[in-house]
Design a protein around this motif. Structure first.
Motif, PDB file in Angstrom:
ATOM      1  N   PHE A  46      -3.068 -11.290   5.159  1.00 23.12           N
ATOM      2  CA  PHE A  46      -2.951  -9.849   5.802  1.00 23.12           C
ATOM      3  C   PHE A  46      -2.780  -8.854   4.684  1.00 23.12           C
ATOM      4  O   PHE A  46      -1.958  -9.089   3.484  1.00 23.12           O
ATOM      5  N   ARG A  47      -3.478  -7.959   4.893  1.00 23.02           N
ATOM      6  CA  ARG A  47      -2.989  -6.634   3.948  1.00 23.02           C
ATOM      7  C   ARG A  47      -1.411  -5.939   3.644  1.00 23.02           C
ATOM      8  O   ARG A  47      -1.047  -5.880   4.890  1.00 23.02           O
ATOM      9  N   ALA A  49       0.767  -4.199   3.583  1.00 21.00           N
ATOM     10  CA  ALA A  49       1.183  -2.697   4.243  1.00 21.00           C
ATOM     11  C   ALA A  49       2.222  -2.818   5.523  1.00 21.00           C
ATOM     12  O   ALA A  49       2.050  -3.388   6.211  1.00 21.00           O
ATOM     13  N   ASN A  51       3.275  -0.254   7.065  1.00 22.10           N
ATOM     14  CA  ASN A  51       2.448   0.591   8.182  1.00 22.10           C
ATOM     15  C   ASN A  51       0.857   0.260   7.834  1.00 22.10           C
ATOM     16  O   ASN A  51       0.242   0.745   6.989  1.00 22.10           O
ATOM     17  N   LEU A  52       0.318  -0.293   8.754  1.00 25.25           N
ATOM     18  CA  LEU A  52      -1.222  -0.761   8.610  1.00 25.25           C
ATOM     19  C   LEU A  52      -2.074   0.622   8.570  1.00 25.25           C
ATOM     20  O   LEU A  52      -3.227   0.633   8.398  1.00 25.25           O
ATOM     21  N   SER A  53      -1.588   1.721   9.269  1.00 21.61           N
ATOM     22  CA  SER A  53      -2.278   2.775   9.033  1.00 21.61           C
ATOM     23  C   SER A  53      -2.392   3.414   7.680  1.00 21.61           C
ATOM     24  O   SER A  53      -3.280   4.192   7.508  1.00 21.61           O
ATOM     25  N   THR A  56      -4.523   1.163   1.185  1.00 28.10           N
ATOM     26  CA  THR A  56      -4.067   0.501   0.034  1.00 28.10           C
ATOM     27  C   THR A  56      -4.921   1.034  -1.052  1.00 28.10           C
ATOM     28  O   THR A  56      -6.073   1.215  -1.165  1.00 28.10           O
ATOM     29  N   HIS A 177     -12.994  -3.857   3.897  1.00 30.12           N
ATOM     30  CA  HIS A 177     -11.960  -2.928   4.154  1.00 30.12           C
ATOM     31  C   HIS A 177     -12.398  -1.610   4.150  1.00 30.12           C
ATOM     32  O   HIS A 177     -12.503  -1.250   2.775  1.00 30.12           O
ATOM     33  N   ASN A 179     -10.084   0.712   4.570  1.00 29.02           N
ATOM     34  CA  ASN A 179      -8.729   1.273   4.439  1.00 29.02           C
ATOM     35  C   ASN A 179      -8.214   1.007   3.142  1.00 29.02           C
ATOM     36  O   ASN A 179      -7.153   0.795   2.881  1.00 29.02           O
TER      37      ASN A 179
END
Length: 461
Positions: A46-47, A49, A51-53, A56, A177, A179
């Motif tokens: 999993f990335r 973060a 807060n996934l919003s 990175t 990704h 993001n």
């Protein structure tokens, strides 16, 4: 390659905050505990973060260590890079005061999430050696160093070979990704200077500059952050000048000097045939040094073809003049040849030698022969004298001598006319030979000027 951590430039610096999950430390244990690290390792898919919003940030820098190969036919550039990636892992954060002052640890890269940064121009399998570890700072900043053998596609321009300058692009970005943001970790000038230190002794290629620009790659409704580096390299031409240009120049100079041989000489034709054979063998031997591509032909290849064509034309001109002087010496020079060659072409090439005079009627004949004389009373009297009191009797011997003299007179007139015609045709041949010689010098000089200009432009880069 190694750069101090203080020089790292991050687009966004994430400071430690209460919202971050700090790793635990034990008294008497240097660094975070294994149990707390195992919790992070279990989340490697999993990335990292909170807060996934939030995206990175991945910072990229590289050092161009070597240019391994340039395949002009396949349009492929093979290089060796020292690549360095930085990103923030928000779960790998600890307090150095609680961990006995430990601020940096190394962890296996296979046990951590890492950004899927790729080079979009990559066209081959990655067979470079992988570095198994990454450095992790107590603030969550990760540094990953690796060696990369990059086989990338590049639009190679070979027209100016061997004074060519190539501009190839390396586009870094995330494969999946949207993001993951990318940005340069060092300035482009710093990456360029670092690369020049290692690429100075890399042989055929020399680094000119490394430039770059961040951008956005759009595909449908998705957008990916990318950063494009332009690597400008130039070829060292000394090898090709010594092995290609100088031998070719020597052969061309010898061929130019052959114009000083008489154009109707058989030795000149044999000499030129030997030169053509030697030049052909030279091109076959040196063919492997010339780049080949379907996009175009280098100017030096055109130069070799033109030189070979000029050698063949000069040989054909020698054969033509030899044929003219041996088969047409008994014929008058046509009027159109006199106007075109002796008139326009001679003035065009500034040929100043006057042509030989052409025989006209009896003006070119030998002087008339006097009648045979007769010895009368101890003195000489002409047989055709009008003062002779009596007609001269016909003597068979004198008649035979008179016939022989007439034959000699006719033969001498024929030989003199043939000599004059021969001189006229020689004059035509000399003008044609001089015209080809001037054209030869002009074309070779133009090509030499172009090659010298290309070398000067290459040297100033």
């Amino acid at each position: 390659m190694q750069q101090p951590d203080e020089m790292i430039v991050f687009s966004k610096t994430r400071m430690m905050s209460p919202s971050l999950c700090l790793l635990k430390c034990k008294e008497g244990h240097s660094g975070p505990t294994y149990e707390s690290l195992q919790t992070v390792i279990d989340r490697k898919y999993f990335r990292p973060a909170v807060n996934l919003s939030n995206p990175t940030i991945s910072n990229i820098s590289f050092t161009l260590y070597a240019v391994l190969g340039v395949d002009e036919k396949a349009q492929i550039l093979t290089t060796f890079l020292w690549l360095r990636l930085y990103w923030v892992h928000e779960f790998l954060v600890w307090d150095p005061e609680e961990c006995e002052g430990v601020t940096k640890i190394s962890l296996p890269v296979k046990d951590l999430w890492s950004p899927d940064i790729i080079v979009y121009e990559f066209v081959d399998d990655d067979v470079s050696q992988q570095c198994p570890y990454v450095y992790v700072n107590h603030t969550g900043h990760i540094r990953y160093d690796r060696m990369l053998r990059l086989v990338s596609s590049c639009n190679l321009e070979i027209f100016n070979f061997p004074f060519d300058i190539q501009n190839c692009s390396f586009t870094f970005g995330s494969y999946m990704h949207t993001n993951v943001r990318v940005s340069p970790a060092l300035s482009f000038s710093e990456m360029s200077e670092n690369s020049k230190k290692y690429l100075e002794a890399s042989g055929e290629w020399e680094l000119v500059i490394i430039q770059g620009e961040p951008g956005i790659l759009k595909f449908g409704i998705d957008e990916w952050d990318i950063i494009t580096f332009w690597v400008v390299i130039k070829r060292q031409p000394v090898l090709y000048v010594v092995n290609l240009l100088i031998p070719s120049t020597f052969l061309m100079v010898i061929d130019i000097l052959s114009f000083y041989l008489p154009p109707h000489s058989v030795d000149r034709a044999s000499f030129k045939m030997t030169l053509i054979l030697g030049y052909t063998v030279f091109l076959l031997i040196m063919n492997d040094l010339l780049p080949s591509t379907a996009n175009g032909t280098p100017i030096i290849g055109i130069y070799f073809s033109v030189c070979l064509a000029l050698m063949v034309i000069s040989l054909l001109e020698t054969v033509l003049i030899t044929n003219i002087l041996h088969s047409m010496k008994c014929h008058d020079v046509p009027r159109w040849v006199q106007v075109l060659v002796l008139g326009y072409i001679a003035r065009l090439i500034c040929y100043t030698q006057d042509p030989p005079d052409r025989p006209e009627g009896d003006s070119a004949m030998p002087p008339p022969l006097e009648a045979p004389a007769q010895i009368v009373n101890g003195r000489s009297e002409h047989l055709n004298s009008y003062n002779a009191p009596t007609p001269i009797p016909r003597i068979p011997e004198l008649a035979q001598i008179s016939a022989d003299l007439r034959l000699m007179r006719t033969h001498l007139a024929s030989v003199q006319k043939e000599s004059v015609l021969h001189e006229q045709w020689c004059h035509v041949g000399y003008i044609l030979d001089f015209m080809l010689f001037r054209t030869y010098i002009l074309i070779i000089s133009m090509y030499a000027f172009v090659i010298i200009c290309m070398w000067c432009i290459w040297y100033r880069q």
